[in-house]
Write an enzyme that holds these catalytic residues in place. Sequence first.
Site, PDB file in Angstrom:
ATOM      1  N   ASN A  26       0.840  -1.207   0.000  1.00 27.86           N
ATOM      2  CA  ASN A  26       0.000   0.000   0.000  1.00 27.86           C
ATOM      3  C   ASN A  26       0.865   1.243   0.000  1.00 27.86           C
ATOM      4  OD1 ASN A  26      -0.482   1.897   2.540  1.00 27.86           O
ATOM      5  ND2 ASN A  26       0.126  -0.124   3.332  1.00 27.86           N
ATOM      6  N   PHE A  80      -1.517   8.150   4.277  1.00 24.45           N
ATOM      7  CA  PHE A  80      -2.299   8.778   5.360  1.00 24.45           C
ATOM      8  C   PHE A  80      -3.543   9.507   4.839  1.00 24.45           C
ATOM      9  CE2 PHE A  80       1.504   9.443   8.531  1.00 24.45           C
ATOM     10  CZ  PHE A  80       1.527   8.081   8.789  1.00 24.45           C
ATOM     11  N   ASN A 102       3.237   7.191  15.309  1.00 21.27           N
ATOM     12  CA  ASN A 102       3.636   6.439  14.114  1.00 21.27           C
ATOM     13  C   ASN A 102       4.660   7.231  13.309  1.00 21.27           C
ATOM     14  OD1 ASN A 102       3.842   4.874  11.842  1.00 21.27           O
ATOM     15  ND2 ASN A 102       1.858   5.501  11.004  1.00 21.27           N
ATOM     16  N   SER A 108       5.556   5.033   8.742  1.00 18.62           N
ATOM     17  CA  SER A 108       4.936   4.834   7.437  1.00 18.62           C
ATOM     18  C   SER A 108       5.909   5.244   6.338  1.00 18.62           C
ATOM     19  CB  SER A 108       3.667   5.677   7.296  1.00 18.62           C
ATOM     20  OG  SER A 108       3.273   5.671   5.932  1.00 18.62           O
ATOM     21  N   ASN A 151       5.057   6.007   3.362  1.00 19.11           N
ATOM     22  CA  ASN A 151       4.333   6.687   2.285  1.00 19.11           C
ATOM     23  C   ASN A 151       4.170   8.190   2.462  1.00 19.11           C
ATOM     24  OD1 ASN A 151       3.918   4.183   0.936  1.00 19.11           O
ATOM     25  ND2 ASN A 151       2.354   3.707   2.460  1.00 19.11           N
ATOM     26  N   THR A 152       4.750   8.747   3.513  1.00 19.60           N
ATOM     27  CA  THR A 152       4.827  10.200   3.674  1.00 19.60           C
ATOM     28  C   THR A 152       6.316  10.541   3.620  1.00 19.60           C
ATOM     29  OG1 THR A 152       2.810  10.310   5.004  1.00 19.60           O
ATOM     30  CG2 THR A 152       4.367  12.138   5.240  1.00 19.60           C
ATOM     31  N   LYS A 167       5.642   3.267  17.205  1.00 22.37           N
ATOM     32  CA  LYS A 167       5.605   2.223  16.167  1.00 22.37           C
ATOM     33  C   LYS A 167       6.733   2.439  15.174  1.00 22.37           C
ATOM     34  CE  LYS A 167       2.551  -0.036  12.827  1.00 22.37           C
ATOM     35  NZ  LYS A 167       1.158  -0.169  12.371  1.00 22.37           N
ATOM     36  N   ASN A 169       5.887  -1.722  11.350  1.00 21.43           N
ATOM     37  CA  ASN A 169       5.101  -1.248  10.210  1.00 21.43           C
ATOM     38  C   ASN A 169       5.467  -2.067   8.961  1.00 21.43           C
ATOM     39  OD1 ASN A 169       3.485   0.553   8.583  1.00 21.43           O
ATOM     40  ND2 ASN A 169       3.816   2.116  10.149  1.00 21.43           N
ATOM     41  N   THR A 170       5.017  -1.627   7.803  1.00 23.69           N
ATOM     42  CA  THR A 170       5.314  -2.311   6.539  1.00 23.69           C
ATOM     43  C   THR A 170       6.777  -2.079   6.147  1.00 23.69           C
ATOM     44  OG1 THR A 170       4.620  -0.338   5.337  1.00 23.69           O
ATOM     45  CG2 THR A 170       2.948  -2.016   5.711  1.00 23.69           C
ATOM     46  N   GLY A 225       2.035  -8.526   5.209  1.00 22.89           N
ATOM     47  CA  GLY A 225       1.572  -9.894   4.994  1.00 22.89           C
ATOM     48  C   GLY A 225       2.701 -10.897   5.146  1.00 22.89           C
ATOM     49  N   GLY A 256       2.780 -10.018   9.243  1.00 23.83           N
ATOM     50  CA  GLY A 256       2.716 -11.352   8.650  1.00 23.83           C
ATOM     51  C   GLY A 256       2.067 -12.421   9.500  1.00 23.83           C
TER      52      GLY A 256
HETATM   53  C1  FMN Z   1      -3.670  -1.177   3.533  1.00 20.84           C
HETATM   54  C2  FMN Z   1      -2.820  -0.893   4.736  1.00 20.84           C
HETATM   55  C3  FMN Z   1      -2.880   0.348   5.360  1.00 20.84           C
HETATM   56  C4  FMN Z   1      -2.104   0.606   6.487  1.00 20.84           C
HETATM   57  N1  FMN Z   1      -2.189   1.831   7.093  1.00 20.84           N
HETATM   58  C5  FMN Z   1      -1.485   2.058   8.244  1.00 20.84           C
HETATM   59  C6  FMN Z   1      -1.603   3.291   8.935  1.00 20.84           C
HETATM   60  O1  FMN Z   1      -2.365   4.188   8.555  1.00 20.84           O
HETATM   61  N2  FMN Z   1      -0.848   3.471  10.063  1.00 20.84           N
HETATM   62  C7  FMN Z   1      -0.010   2.502  10.551  1.00 20.84           C
HETATM   63  O2  FMN Z   1       0.630   2.702  11.594  1.00 20.84           O
HETATM   64  N3  FMN Z   1       0.103   1.307   9.915  1.00 20.84           N
HETATM   65  C8  FMN Z   1      -0.611   1.069   8.794  1.00 20.84           C
HETATM   66  N4  FMN Z   1      -0.489  -0.143   8.157  1.00 20.84           N
HETATM   67  C9  FMN Z   1       0.471  -1.138   8.683  1.00 20.84           C
HETATM   68  C10 FMN Z   1      -0.193  -2.191   9.585  1.00 20.84           C
HETATM   69  O3  FMN Z   1      -0.727  -1.588  10.746  1.00 20.84           O
HETATM   70  C11 FMN Z   1       0.827  -3.266   9.990  1.00 20.84           C
HETATM   71  O4  FMN Z   1       1.849  -2.654  10.756  1.00 20.84           O
HETATM   72  C12 FMN Z   1       1.455  -3.967   8.785  1.00 20.84           C
HETATM   73  O5  FMN Z   1       0.523  -4.123   7.745  1.00 20.84           O
HETATM   74  C13 FMN Z   1       2.015  -5.331   9.130  1.00 20.84           C
HETATM   75  O6  FMN Z   1       0.999  -6.216   9.570  1.00 20.84           O
HETATM   76  P1  FMN Z   1       0.309  -7.311   8.586  1.00 20.84           P
HETATM   77  O7  FMN Z   1       1.410  -8.041   7.892  1.00 20.84           O
HETATM   78  O8  FMN Z   1      -0.497  -8.184   9.508  1.00 20.84           O
HETATM   79  O9  FMN Z   1      -0.544  -6.543   7.650  1.00 20.84           O
HETATM   80  C14 FMN Z   1      -1.262  -0.414   7.015  1.00 20.84           C
HETATM   81  C15 FMN Z   1      -1.223  -1.667   6.404  1.00 20.84           C
HETATM   82  C16 FMN Z   1      -1.993  -1.930   5.281  1.00 20.84           C
HETATM   83  C17 FMN Z   1      -1.934  -3.300   4.647  1.00 20.84           C
END
Ligand code: FMN
Length: 353
Positions: free
Chosen positions: A107, A111, A166, A169, A171-172, A207, A236-237, A258, A287
């Site tokens: 993604n 934000f 946070n 992220s 993406n910012t 985070k 986070n991702t 994931g 994941g």
């Molecule tokens: C579509 C999407 C949007 C996300 N938006 C945010 C967000 O706004 N703020 C944040 O701290 N993490 C965000 N995350 C990260 C998740 O909170 C999590 O840290 C990350 O996806 C890893 O967990 P997972 O593998 O179970 O998805 C987002 C993840 C996904 C997939």
Amino acid sequence: MISDLTAAALRGLDPETAHRATIAALRLLPKVAASVDDARLETRAFGLSFDNPVGLAAGFDKNAEVFDATPGLGFGFVEVGTLTPLPQPGNPRPRVFRLLEDRAVINRYGFNNVGHASALERLSRRARIGVVGVNVGANKDSADRIADYVAGVKTFAAVADYLTINVSSPNTPGLRDLQEASALRELLARALAARESAARRPPLLLKIAPDVKLEELDEIVRVARDAKIDGMIVSNTTISRPETLRSNLAKQAGGLSGRPLFALSTQRLAQTYLRIEGQFPLIGVGGIDGPEAAFAKLEAGASLLQLYSALVFEGPGLIQRIKEGLAARLAAEGAKLATVVGRQAAEIAARPG
Ligand SMILES: Cc1cc2nc3c(=O)[nH]c(=O)nc-3n(C[C@H](O)[C@H](O)[C@H](O)COP(=O)(O)O)c2cc1C
């Protein structure tokens, strides 16, 4: 309840439309408390009590619209947000991609959210069931990003069970630079000062990204411990792309989550756990797609868990499966949840990265 069948139908839609449809459906659900969880899953962290350790990660309920429905899905807690002071549209669509073959999501939402005021209005009318954390961030065009976090703490201290800063992220642009020691020190000092001057003082968590190098993690943990925050969320991702990815969407820009995030985020979790030396609890995320992965996160050092991406592929039945699997594993060992936390951290931390 949104069944796993409905989840399968939603997978036919583009991911953002499917997500919006799910939120709309959840808004219609009655606000009920969860069914009773196995007593072995009860836990405490940051001074809060949880019926079970499985939480819904930030990003699913960005605008604080469906937090009251999440206990009914079986979650022990939910983190809304990321919320920024002003509403902002985020990046152009498409900005979220399902990597089906890899059981992963990329993604680059950036934000997109309704801003503080609108979310606060809904959170103020909370049913007060379950634990609700509020994740705060900074506007893309903000002149003073730290002030945006301070505003988040001030705004949501009255309604949040915990607050998450946070800084992770991808993406910012530039946001993750706030993980650098001197910036982080200032950010945490100002956020904690804002919390201290609030009438309610919920626990404050940080985070982090899984992409930080070990030397950077040393610094982050040192600053976090010095500041005396209440916990950390790892992670986070990732902006990395494991070589094992097969989907042709793997080259899309953004944060990967994931299954392919599991190894990296679990190793960072274990490495963080060893550096924390019991000073505060950790939430493990990245994941988790079943009971084995959930149990491994606990053993790596997580006191609580969060997930998001696997829900896209498995549907909400996943939550019950994880809880049953965890309870069965604890029963078989005659162990309490707290006693398995971190017992494999040293081994997981030392695996080749
Ligand atoms: C579509 C999407 C949007 C996300 N938006 C945010 C967000 O706004 N703020 C944040 O701290 N993490 C965000 N995350 C990260 C998740 O909170 C999590 O840290 C990350 O996806 C890893 O967990 P997972 O593998 O179970 O998805 C987002 C993840 C996904 C997939």
